[in-house]
Design a protein around this motif. Sequence first.
Motif, PDB file in Angstrom:
ATOM      1  N   GLY A 218      18.781  43.872  73.090  1.00  0.00           N
ATOM      2  CA  GLY A 218      20.034  43.269  73.543  1.00  0.00           C
ATOM      3  C   GLY A 218      19.813  42.289  74.679  1.00  0.00           C
ATOM      4  O   GLY A 218      20.705  42.015  75.469  1.00  0.00           O
ATOM      5  N   GLY A 219      18.604  41.739  74.759  1.00  0.00           N
ATOM      6  CA  GLY A 219      18.296  40.737  75.785  1.00  0.00           C
ATOM      7  C   GLY A 219      17.805  41.318  77.094  1.00  0.00           C
ATOM      8  O   GLY A 219      17.668  40.584  78.076  1.00  0.00           O
ATOM      9  N   THR A 220      17.521  42.616  77.133  1.00  0.00           N
ATOM     10  CA  THR A 220      17.077  43.210  78.405  1.00  0.00           C
ATOM     11  C   THR A 220      15.556  43.265  78.541  1.00  0.00           C
ATOM     12  O   THR A 220      15.051  43.236  79.657  1.00  0.00           O
ATOM     13  CB  THR A 220      17.653  44.628  78.585  1.00  0.00           C
ATOM     14  OG1 THR A 220      17.204  45.458  77.516  1.00  0.00           O
ATOM     15  CG2 THR A 220      19.174  44.588  78.627  1.00  0.00           C
ATOM     16  N   ALA A 221      14.828  43.351  77.442  1.00  0.00           N
ATOM     17  CA  ALA A 221      13.361  43.430  77.498  1.00  0.00           C
ATOM     18  C   ALA A 221      12.783  42.018  77.566  1.00  0.00           C
ATOM     19  O   ALA A 221      12.326  41.467  76.574  1.00  0.00           O
ATOM     20  CB  ALA A 221      12.807  44.191  76.296  1.00  0.00           C
ATOM     21  N   VAL A 222      12.818  41.440  78.759  1.00  0.00           N
ATOM     22  CA  VAL A 222      12.375  40.055  78.943  1.00  0.00           C
ATOM     23  C   VAL A 222      11.055  39.942  79.706  1.00  0.00           C
ATOM     24  O   VAL A 222      10.533  38.842  79.878  1.00  0.00           O
ATOM     25  CB  VAL A 222      13.461  39.217  79.664  1.00  0.00           C
ATOM     26  CG1 VAL A 222      14.716  39.105  78.817  1.00  0.00           C
ATOM     27  CG2 VAL A 222      13.775  39.791  81.029  1.00  0.00           C
TER      28      VAL A 222
ATOM     29  N   LYS B 155      26.687  41.150  74.272  1.00  0.00           N
ATOM     30  CA  LYS B 155      26.361  42.509  73.840  1.00  0.00           C
ATOM     31  C   LYS B 155      25.911  42.552  72.377  1.00  0.00           C
ATOM     32  O   LYS B 155      26.375  43.360  71.566  1.00  0.00           O
ATOM     33  CB  LYS B 155      27.514  43.459  74.093  1.00  0.00           C
ATOM     34  CG  LYS B 155      27.856  43.563  75.571  1.00  0.00           C
ATOM     35  CD  LYS B 155      28.853  44.641  75.837  1.00  0.00           C
ATOM     36  CE  LYS B 155      29.304  44.756  77.264  1.00  0.00           C
ATOM     37  NZ  LYS B 155      28.537  44.257  78.322  1.00  0.00           N
ATOM     38  N   ILE B 156      24.961  41.646  72.077  1.00  0.00           N
ATOM     39  CA  ILE B 156      24.384  41.545  70.733  1.00  0.00           C
ATOM     40  C   ILE B 156      22.980  42.135  70.782  1.00  0.00           C
ATOM     41  O   ILE B 156      22.271  42.006  71.783  1.00  0.00           O
ATOM     42  CB  ILE B 156      24.298  40.067  70.283  1.00  0.00           C
ATOM     43  CG1 ILE B 156      25.690  39.443  70.178  1.00  0.00           C
ATOM     44  CG2 ILE B 156      23.563  39.945  68.957  1.00  0.00           C
ATOM     45  CD1 ILE B 156      25.661  37.944  69.939  1.00  0.00           C
ATOM     46  N   LYS B 157      22.593  42.748  69.681  1.00  0.00           N
ATOM     47  CA  LYS B 157      21.208  43.184  69.530  1.00  0.00           C
ATOM     48  C   LYS B 157      20.842  43.090  68.064  1.00  0.00           C
ATOM     49  O   LYS B 157      21.725  42.991  67.200  1.00  0.00           O
ATOM     50  CB  LYS B 157      21.001  44.603  70.050  1.00  0.00           C
ATOM     51  CG  LYS B 157      21.680  45.674  69.238  1.00  0.00           C
ATOM     52  CD  LYS B 157      21.377  47.053  69.798  1.00  0.00           C
ATOM     53  CE  LYS B 157      22.041  48.134  68.957  1.00  0.00           C
ATOM     54  NZ  LYS B 157      21.699  49.452  69.419  1.00  0.00           N
ATOM     55  N   THR B 158      19.554  43.084  67.794  1.00  0.00           N
ATOM     56  CA  THR B 158      19.117  43.041  66.406  1.00  0.00           C
ATOM     57  C   THR B 158      18.637  44.416  65.977  1.00  0.00           C
ATOM     58  O   THR B 158      18.140  45.204  66.782  1.00  0.00           O
ATOM     59  CB  THR B 158      17.984  42.008  66.189  1.00  0.00           C
ATOM     60  OG1 THR B 158      16.902  42.312  67.068  1.00  0.00           O
ATOM     61  CG2 THR B 158      18.476  40.601  66.418  1.00  0.00           C
TER      62      THR B 158
END
Length: 188
Positions: free
Chosen positions: A76-80, A106-109
């Motif tokens: 969701g864009g947190t593991a950067v 609040k999108i994730k794959t």
Amino acid sequence: MPRRPALGPTTAALCALLALTACEGSPEAGRPNTSPTSPPASTASTPVDESKAAGDAAVTAYRRYIAVISTMTASGGTAVQDLPKVASGVELAKSQIQAERYRGEKIKTIGDIEIIWAKAVKTGPPGATITTASVQACYDTSKSRAVDSSGKTVRVPGTPTRWLDNRDLQLIGGVWKVVKGMNQGASC
């Protein structure tokens, strides 16, 4: 991933070893060094070998880049934290903006991206230490989907699931990193 040593020092050491072992005899051994010999077969790297090695390393780096991007989108864009290890310049900025968007919306794959094939299509500069490469790849996103916080798919209908990806990589501090590129829906 362990760093591979530069080819230059290895090649120089191998050439020196070949030169030392190419002698037919020595005056100390009672045989002169004057007997005709054919030159030893060179096992030193050629420009083609160096270009192939650089291309292979760039393809490996591209695969690592896709894995890091997949991890980032799945989080969701947190593991950067690994983005700067695989991307630089424009590509790093684009990846960070994508992460911000995923966090904000609040999108994730869910699921995996499959790399169908990847190949180096260009390395350079010619006649010098190779520090740039271009990789072309085909990947499939049919087993992956982007969802919102409620689990609803956010993929726009008609979005392709096969992509032709073209990325430029640069050797930065001994590490191949994606510096720019683009993809397009394609039957590859």
